[in-house]
Design a protein around this motif. Structure first.
Motif, mmCIF file in Angstrom:
data_model
loop_
_atom_site.group_PDB
_atom_site.id
_atom_site.type_symbol
_atom_site.label_atom_id
_atom_site.label_comp_id
_atom_site.label_asym_id
_atom_site.label_seq_id
_atom_site.Cartn_x
_atom_site.Cartn_y
_atom_site.Cartn_z
ATOM 1 N N VAL A 112 -5.144 -1.177 -3.484
ATOM 2 C CA VAL A 112 -3.992 -0.413 -3.959
ATOM 3 C C VAL A 112 -2.731 -1.231 -3.708
ATOM 4 O O VAL A 112 -2.732 -2.160 -2.893
ATOM 5 C CB VAL A 112 -3.882 0.962 -3.253
ATOM 6 C CG1 VAL A 112 -5.048 1.849 -3.616
ATOM 7 C CG2 VAL A 112 -3.782 0.790 -1.739
ATOM 8 N N ASN A 113 -1.669 -0.864 -4.406
ATOM 9 C CA ASN A 113 -0.402 -1.585 -4.261
ATOM 10 C C ASN A 113 0.687 -0.657 -3.744
ATOM 11 O O ASN A 113 0.693 0.542 -4.046
ATOM 12 C CB ASN A 113 0.043 -2.184 -5.597
ATOM 13 C CG ASN A 113 -0.901 -3.264 -6.081
ATOM 14 O OD1 ASN A 113 -1.217 -4.193 -5.343
ATOM 15 N ND2 ASN A 113 -1.365 -3.130 -7.320
ATOM 16 N N THR A 114 1.595 -1.215 -2.954
ATOM 17 C CA THR A 114 2.770 -0.498 -2.495
ATOM 18 C C THR A 114 3.909 -1.488 -2.353
ATOM 19 O O THR A 114 3.726 -2.688 -2.558
ATOM 20 C CB THR A 114 2.489 0.248 -1.172
ATOM 21 O OG1 THR A 114 3.599 1.095 -0.879
ATOM 22 C CG2 THR A 114 2.275 -0.713 -0.018
ATOM 23 N N GLU A 115 5.081 -0.978 -1.999
ATOM 24 C CA GLU A 115 6.260 -1.850 -1.878
ATOM 25 C C GLU A 115 6.996 -1.538 -0.595
ATOM 26 O O GLU A 115 7.092 -0.378 -0.176
ATOM 27 C CB GLU A 115 7.193 -1.617 -3.072
ATOM 28 C CG GLU A 115 8.385 -2.546 -3.115
ATOM 29 C CD GLU A 115 9.238 -2.334 -4.360
ATOM 30 O OE1 GLU A 115 10.152 -3.139 -4.564
ATOM 31 O OE2 GLU A 115 9.000 -1.349 -5.081
ATOM 32 N N VAL A 116 7.469 -2.576 0.058
ATOM 33 C CA VAL A 116 8.313 -2.428 1.250
ATOM 34 C C VAL A 116 9.719 -2.878 0.870
ATOM 35 O O VAL A 116 9.919 -3.980 0.369
ATOM 36 C CB VAL A 116 7.779 -3.261 2.438
ATOM 37 C CG1 VAL A 116 8.758 -3.176 3.616
ATOM 38 C CG2 VAL A 116 6.419 -2.750 2.854
ATOM 39 N N THR A 121 6.785 3.575 9.063
ATOM 40 C CA THR A 121 5.360 3.723 9.352
ATOM 41 C C THR A 121 4.587 4.080 8.093
ATOM 42 O O THR A 121 4.980 4.979 7.341
ATOM 43 C CB THR A 121 5.135 4.826 10.410
ATOM 44 O OG1 THR A 121 5.838 4.472 11.597
ATOM 45 C CG2 THR A 121 3.663 4.981 10.731
ATOM 46 N N VAL A 122 3.502 3.361 7.870
ATOM 47 C CA VAL A 122 2.569 3.708 6.792
ATOM 48 C C VAL A 122 1.701 4.852 7.311
ATOM 49 O O VAL A 122 1.016 4.716 8.326
ATOM 50 C CB VAL A 122 1.687 2.509 6.413
ATOM 51 C CG1 VAL A 122 0.639 2.938 5.389
ATOM 52 C CG2 VAL A 122 2.536 1.372 5.869
ATOM 53 N N ASP A 123 1.760 5.984 6.642
ATOM 54 C CA ASP A 123 0.971 7.152 7.053
ATOM 55 C C ASP A 123 0.109 7.569 5.860
ATOM 56 O O ASP A 123 0.512 8.378 5.030
ATOM 57 C CB ASP A 123 1.905 8.290 7.491
ATOM 58 C CG ASP A 123 1.158 9.397 8.218
ATOM 59 O OD1 ASP A 123 -0.062 9.245 8.413
ATOM 60 O OD2 ASP A 123 1.791 10.404 8.574
ATOM 61 N N VAL A 172 -1.826 5.844 -0.225
ATOM 62 C CA VAL A 172 -0.611 5.309 0.394
ATOM 63 C C VAL A 172 0.561 5.673 -0.505
ATOM 64 O O VAL A 172 0.388 5.926 -1.695
ATOM 65 C CB VAL A 172 -0.668 3.768 0.585
ATOM 66 C CG1 VAL A 172 -1.746 3.378 1.559
ATOM 67 C CG2 VAL A 172 -0.870 3.061 -0.754
ATOM 68 N N ALA A 173 1.767 5.698 0.068
ATOM 69 C CA ALA A 173 2.960 6.018 -0.719
ATOM 70 C C ALA A 173 3.325 4.840 -1.618
ATOM 71 O O ALA A 173 2.943 3.691 -1.345
ATOM 72 C CB ALA A 173 4.116 6.359 0.214
ATOM 73 N N PRO A 174 4.073 5.080 -2.702
ATOM 74 C CA PRO A 174 4.477 3.984 -3.594
ATOM 75 C C PRO A 174 5.381 2.972 -2.919
ATOM 76 O O PRO A 174 5.411 1.812 -3.298
ATOM 77 C CB PRO A 174 5.208 4.697 -4.746
ATOM 78 C CG PRO A 174 4.818 6.133 -4.640
ATOM 79 C CD PRO A 174 4.508 6.389 -3.211
ATOM 80 N N SER A 175 6.147 3.419 -1.893
ATOM 81 C CA SER A 175 7.065 2.484 -1.230
ATOM 82 C C SER A 175 7.344 2.921 0.206
ATOM 83 O O SER A 175 7.198 4.099 0.558
ATOM 84 C CB SER A 175 8.385 2.381 -2.004
ATOM 85 O OG SER A 175 9.068 3.622 -1.984
ATOM 86 N N TYR A 176 7.727 1.923 1.018
ATOM 87 C CA TYR A 176 8.064 2.141 2.424
ATOM 88 C C TYR A 176 9.301 1.316 2.756
ATOM 89 O O TYR A 176 9.756 0.483 1.953
ATOM 90 C CB TYR A 176 6.906 1.738 3.343
ATOM 91 C CG TYR A 176 5.660 2.571 3.154
ATOM 92 C CD1 TYR A 176 5.493 3.766 3.845
ATOM 93 C CD2 TYR A 176 4.640 2.152 2.299
ATOM 94 C CE1 TYR A 176 4.348 4.531 3.688
ATOM 95 C CE2 TYR A 176 3.493 2.912 2.131
ATOM 96 C CZ TYR A 176 3.353 4.105 2.831
ATOM 97 O OH TYR A 176 2.221 4.855 2.661
ATOM 98 N N THR A 177 9.817 1.506 3.995
ATOM 99 C CA THR A 177 10.968 0.744 4.471
ATOM 100 C C THR A 177 10.551 -0.083 5.677
ATOM 101 O O THR A 177 9.787 0.395 6.520
ATOM 102 C CB THR A 177 12.117 1.689 4.872
ATOM 103 O OG1 THR A 177 12.429 2.525 3.761
ATOM 104 C CG2 THR A 177 13.355 0.897 5.264
#
Length: 289
Positions: free
Chosen positions: A284-288, A191-193, A182-187
């Motif tokens: 895993v970790n990510t940020e919105v 979309t999470v891709d 997953v990407a480090p961050s999203y908005t």
């Protein structure tokens, strides 16, 4: 009370020129120096006490018999030394292999010379009807992932068979979550891709399994289920030993949840389930934003 931070120890400088080697006569060998945590190194190679080169690599042919290669690496006011034995032969006498399990679905081979572990350049090993492969510079070779059961092998060096036989791999049914991308961050609203990558680390075919994915907004964990999203899917796929299987992850992040923008740090936990039992989990970790 303030605690002083413990300074991290800097890894010690090191140098390596690989393994002891056996070569067939008139074979050119290239040795490369591998250094770690060394700035502006100066190289000096000697062969049997005589200067042979001053670059990071040494390429040359050696006369028959045993030779001592020494590399001195100077940096600052320090010098590190690495040395190896090079043996040149014109007979396959004394060259052999030994085998052992390299993993749950792979067999490993190691070359020997007169009973000692040494890399024999040019040894080729074939397993079953697969194309022959060459051992690495240290004389080791691992087969491709194989199914459980009995397998035959044959090793050749300079046109002569130096070993052959059979080995048996035990039946092991095992699949692991290799990674979760997953990407480090999203908005928010985006979309999470990403993807979940599984790997068959056993020696049997893997067919059906379930994947459960839970995403929790750590900033709003106090909201309970409103801060959590769960997904469960069942898959029917034939995954052979050593093969990977990719599961796409595509989820739209809502603009708001219960009137609150779902920004914050998220923990995504993926659980692999077979026959109703959880057999592997990865988070895993990510940020919105």
């Amino acid at each position: 009370m303030h605690k002083d931070k413990i300074p991290l120890e800097k890894p010690a400088p090191s140098v390596s020129i690989g393994c002891d080697r056996v070569l067939w006569k008139n074979t050119e060998l290239e040795l490369a120096a591998s250094t770690r945590n060394i700035s502006k190194p100066l190289f000096e190679w000697t062969v049997d006490g005589k200067l042979a080169g001053k670059s990071q690599k040494l390429s040359q042919k050696f006369n028959m018999g045993e030779h001592r290669v020494v590399l001195n690496v100077s940096f600052g006011n320090m010098t590190l030394t690495a040395n190896r034995s090079i043996i040149v032969v014109d007979s396959v006498d004394g060259i052999s292999l030994r085998g052992s399990a390299a993993s749950k679905n792979q067999w490993g081979f190691q070359t020997l010379y007169k009973g000692k572990l040494v890399g024999v350049k040019g040894v080729m090993v074939s397993v079953d009807s697969l194309p022959a492969a060459e051992v690495n510079p240290c004389g080791f070779l691992s087969t491709k992932p194989l199914f459980a059961g009995e397998h035959t092998w044959r090793a050749q060096f300079q046109g002569s068979v130096i070993g052959s036989g059979t080995f048996n791999l035990k039946e092991v049914s095992e699949i692991k979550i290799d990674r979760v991308d997953v990407a480090p961050s999203y908005t928010a609203g985006g979309t999470v891709d990403g993807k979940i990558v599984l790997k068959n680390t056993g020696s049997t075919m893997v067919t059906g399994f379930d994947i459960k994915t839970v995403a929790v907004n750590n900033n709003y964990a106090w909201m309970g289920d409103k801060a959590k999203r769960e997904f469960s899917d069942r898959y029917n796929a034939d995954i052979k030993p050593g093969e990977t299987y990719e599961i796409p992850v595509r989820v739209t992040i809502p603009e708001k949840v219960s009137g609150i923008r779902p920004s914050g740090r998220y923990t995504i936990t993926v659980t692999l389930i077979m026959k109703g039992q959880a057999i592997d989990t990865k988070a895993v970790n990510t940020e919105v934003k």
